[in-house]
Design a protein around this motif. Structure first.
Motif, mmCIF file in Angstrom:
data_model
loop_
_atom_site.group_PDB
_atom_site.id
_atom_site.type_symbol
_atom_site.label_atom_id
_atom_site.label_comp_id
_atom_site.label_asym_id
_atom_site.label_seq_id
_atom_site.Cartn_x
_atom_site.Cartn_y
_atom_site.Cartn_z
ATOM 1 N N MET A 1 0.838 -1.237 -0.025
ATOM 2 C CA MET A 1 -0.054 0.057 0.134
ATOM 3 C C MET A 1 0.763 1.157 -0.060
ATOM 4 O O MET A 1 1.702 1.292 0.612
ATOM 5 C CB MET A 1 -0.981 -0.046 1.239
ATOM 6 C CG MET A 1 -2.000 -1.100 1.261
ATOM 7 S SD MET A 1 -3.260 -0.902 2.319
ATOM 8 C CE MET A 1 -2.392 -0.423 3.839
ATOM 9 N N LYS A 2 0.493 2.344 -0.512
ATOM 10 C CA LYS A 2 1.072 3.568 -0.595
ATOM 11 C C LYS A 2 0.793 4.059 0.705
ATOM 12 O O LYS A 2 -0.246 3.986 1.355
ATOM 13 C CB LYS A 2 0.698 4.470 -1.683
ATOM 14 C CG LYS A 2 0.931 4.128 -2.932
ATOM 15 C CD LYS A 2 0.397 5.055 -4.201
ATOM 16 C CE LYS A 2 0.884 4.626 -5.672
ATOM 17 N NZ LYS A 2 0.521 5.642 -6.660
ATOM 18 N N THR A 3 1.880 4.811 1.083
ATOM 19 C CA THR A 3 1.974 5.427 2.347
ATOM 20 C C THR A 3 1.354 6.971 2.388
ATOM 21 O O THR A 3 1.597 7.366 1.206
ATOM 22 C CB THR A 3 3.294 5.699 3.027
ATOM 23 O OG1 THR A 3 4.267 6.387 2.020
ATOM 24 C CG2 THR A 3 3.797 4.487 3.255
ATOM 25 N N GLY A 4 0.508 7.404 3.144
ATOM 26 C CA GLY A 4 -0.092 8.653 3.020
ATOM 27 C C GLY A 4 -1.431 8.807 2.314
ATOM 28 O O GLY A 4 -1.952 10.077 2.352
ATOM 29 N N ILE A 5 -2.010 7.794 1.623
ATOM 30 C CA ILE A 5 -3.186 8.203 0.950
ATOM 31 C C ILE A 5 -4.481 7.421 1.486
ATOM 32 O O ILE A 5 -5.361 7.605 1.159
ATOM 33 C CB ILE A 5 -2.932 7.485 -0.371
ATOM 34 C CG1 ILE A 5 -2.687 6.072 -0.817
ATOM 35 C CG2 ILE A 5 -1.714 8.328 -1.174
ATOM 36 C CD1 ILE A 5 -2.897 5.491 -2.059
ATOM 37 N N HIS A 6 -3.926 6.521 2.647
ATOM 38 C CA HIS A 6 -5.046 5.790 3.046
ATOM 39 C C HIS A 6 -5.697 6.612 4.365
ATOM 40 O O HIS A 6 -4.933 6.948 5.143
ATOM 41 C CB HIS A 6 -4.958 4.603 3.315
ATOM 42 C CG HIS A 6 -4.382 3.597 2.068
ATOM 43 N ND1 HIS A 6 -5.167 3.188 0.980
ATOM 44 C CD2 HIS A 6 -3.053 3.416 1.393
ATOM 45 C CE1 HIS A 6 -4.731 2.717 0.049
ATOM 46 N NE2 HIS A 6 -3.532 2.824 0.394
ATOM 47 N N PRO A 7 -6.867 6.328 4.623
ATOM 48 C CA PRO A 7 -7.128 7.002 6.072
ATOM 49 C C PRO A 7 -6.674 6.064 7.167
ATOM 50 O O PRO A 7 -6.516 5.062 6.788
ATOM 51 C CB PRO A 7 -8.815 6.864 5.907
ATOM 52 C CG PRO A 7 -9.109 6.004 4.784
ATOM 53 C CD PRO A 7 -7.929 6.014 3.879
ATOM 54 N N ASP A 8 -6.900 6.712 8.224
ATOM 55 C CA ASP A 8 -6.575 6.076 9.509
ATOM 56 C C ASP A 8 -7.484 5.072 9.932
ATOM 57 O O ASP A 8 -8.749 5.333 10.126
ATOM 58 C CB ASP A 8 -6.256 7.119 10.785
ATOM 59 C CG ASP A 8 -5.850 6.377 11.999
ATOM 60 O OD1 ASP A 8 -5.016 5.574 11.957
ATOM 61 O OD2 ASP A 8 -6.103 6.885 12.858
ATOM 62 N N TYR A 9 -7.156 3.887 10.153
ATOM 63 C CA TYR A 9 -7.906 2.820 10.315
ATOM 64 C C TYR A 9 -7.723 2.173 11.808
ATOM 65 O O TYR A 9 -6.704 1.664 11.873
ATOM 66 C CB TYR A 9 -7.775 1.453 9.316
ATOM 67 C CG TYR A 9 -8.888 0.459 9.415
ATOM 68 C CD1 TYR A 9 -10.293 0.722 9.045
ATOM 69 C CD2 TYR A 9 -8.386 -0.928 9.669
ATOM 70 C CE1 TYR A 9 -10.966 -0.364 9.296
ATOM 71 C CE2 TYR A 9 -9.404 -1.930 9.753
ATOM 72 C CZ TYR A 9 -10.514 -1.663 9.429
ATOM 73 O OH TYR A 9 -11.679 -2.695 9.302
ATOM 74 N N HIS A 10 -8.457 2.440 12.797
ATOM 75 C CA HIS A 10 -8.146 2.392 14.151
ATOM 76 C C HIS A 10 -9.336 1.572 14.776
ATOM 77 O O HIS A 10 -10.501 1.778 14.297
ATOM 78 C CB HIS A 10 -7.683 3.524 14.789
ATOM 79 C CG HIS A 10 -8.926 4.584 14.971
ATOM 80 N ND1 HIS A 10 -9.154 5.446 13.731
ATOM 81 C CD2 HIS A 10 -9.987 5.098 15.666
ATOM 82 C CE1 HIS A 10 -10.103 6.179 13.844
ATOM 83 N NE2 HIS A 10 -10.553 5.896 15.027
ATOM 84 N N PRO A 11 -9.241 0.998 15.950
ATOM 85 C CA PRO A 11 -10.150 0.644 16.854
ATOM 86 C C PRO A 11 -11.172 1.518 17.453
ATOM 87 O O PRO A 11 -10.700 2.622 17.701
ATOM 88 C CB PRO A 11 -9.502 -0.372 17.885
ATOM 89 C CG PRO A 11 -8.221 0.128 18.169
ATOM 90 C CD PRO A 11 -7.724 0.859 16.471
ATOM 91 N N VAL A 12 -12.548 1.312 17.309
ATOM 92 C CA VAL A 12 -13.399 2.210 18.151
ATOM 93 C C VAL A 12 -14.524 1.404 18.669
ATOM 94 O O VAL A 12 -14.605 0.130 18.574
ATOM 95 C CB VAL A 12 -14.255 2.940 16.817
ATOM 96 C CG1 VAL A 12 -13.312 4.094 16.224
ATOM 97 C CG2 VAL A 12 -14.977 2.034 15.882
ATOM 98 N N THR A 13 -15.083 1.767 19.695
ATOM 99 C CA THR A 13 -16.281 1.198 20.261
ATOM 100 C C THR A 13 -17.620 1.644 19.694
ATOM 101 O O THR A 13 -17.935 2.920 19.647
ATOM 102 C CB THR A 13 -16.184 1.593 21.765
ATOM 103 O OG1 THR A 13 -15.015 1.067 22.322
ATOM 104 C CG2 THR A 13 -17.163 0.618 22.315
ATOM 105 N N VAL A 14 -18.480 0.766 19.313
ATOM 106 C CA VAL A 14 -19.811 1.015 18.814
ATOM 107 C C VAL A 14 -20.807 0.961 19.903
ATOM 108 O O VAL A 14 -20.825 -0.067 20.880
ATOM 109 C CB VAL A 14 -20.178 0.114 17.792
ATOM 110 C CG1 VAL A 14 -21.611 0.141 17.064
ATOM 111 C CG2 VAL A 14 -19.280 -0.113 16.757
ATOM 112 N N HIS A 15 -21.638 2.083 20.068
ATOM 113 C CA HIS A 15 -22.773 2.041 21.204
ATOM 114 C C HIS A 15 -23.937 2.366 20.580
ATOM 115 O O HIS A 15 -24.279 3.193 19.789
ATOM 116 C CB HIS A 15 -22.443 3.535 22.061
ATOM 117 C CG HIS A 15 -21.114 3.258 23.004
ATOM 118 N ND1 HIS A 15 -21.330 2.975 24.144
ATOM 119 C CD2 HIS A 15 -20.086 3.772 22.671
ATOM 120 C CE1 HIS A 15 -19.935 2.863 24.617
ATOM 121 N NE2 HIS A 15 -19.278 3.595 23.722
ATOM 122 N N CYS A 16 -24.921 1.365 20.800
ATOM 123 C CA CYS A 16 -26.001 1.177 20.220
ATOM 124 C C CYS A 16 -27.082 1.753 21.399
ATOM 125 O O CYS A 16 -26.944 1.857 22.501
ATOM 126 C CB CYS A 16 -26.503 -0.493 19.977
ATOM 127 S SG CYS A 16 -28.282 -0.204 19.415
#
Length: 82
Positions: A1-16
């Motif tokens: 993958m090219k560096t700097g062109i992809h969004p930050d993919y990080h862990p999140v918590t989903v709250h329903c």
């Protein structure tokens, strides 16, 4: 993958809205993702989904188009006699 062109993919918590929370990964900014409905409370996944009554659909269809079928049959018979 090219560096700097992809969004930050990080862990999140989903709250329903039902109170259920679970971890996932996302590109959204922030640590929390708030949703209105999840697989824990959605009627399709909980088995509480109301099924549409489909009984009688074919009968209603044939009743609706019965006159047209009779007229078409009469026209075929009239054409055979000619």
């Amino acid at each position: 993958m090219k560096t700097g062109i992809h969004p930050d993919y990080h862990p999140v918590t989903v709250h329903c809205a039902c109170g259920h929370t679970f971890p996932t990964r996302s590109t959204i900014k922030g640590q929390f993702l708030r949703v209105e409905i999840c697989s824990n409370c959605h009627p399709f996944f909980t088995g509480k989904q109301k099924l549409v009554d489909t009984a009688g659909r074919v009968e209603r269809f044939t009743k609706k188009y019965e006159k047209a079928a009779e007229a078409q049959k009469a026209m075929r018979e009239a054409n055979k006699k000619k």
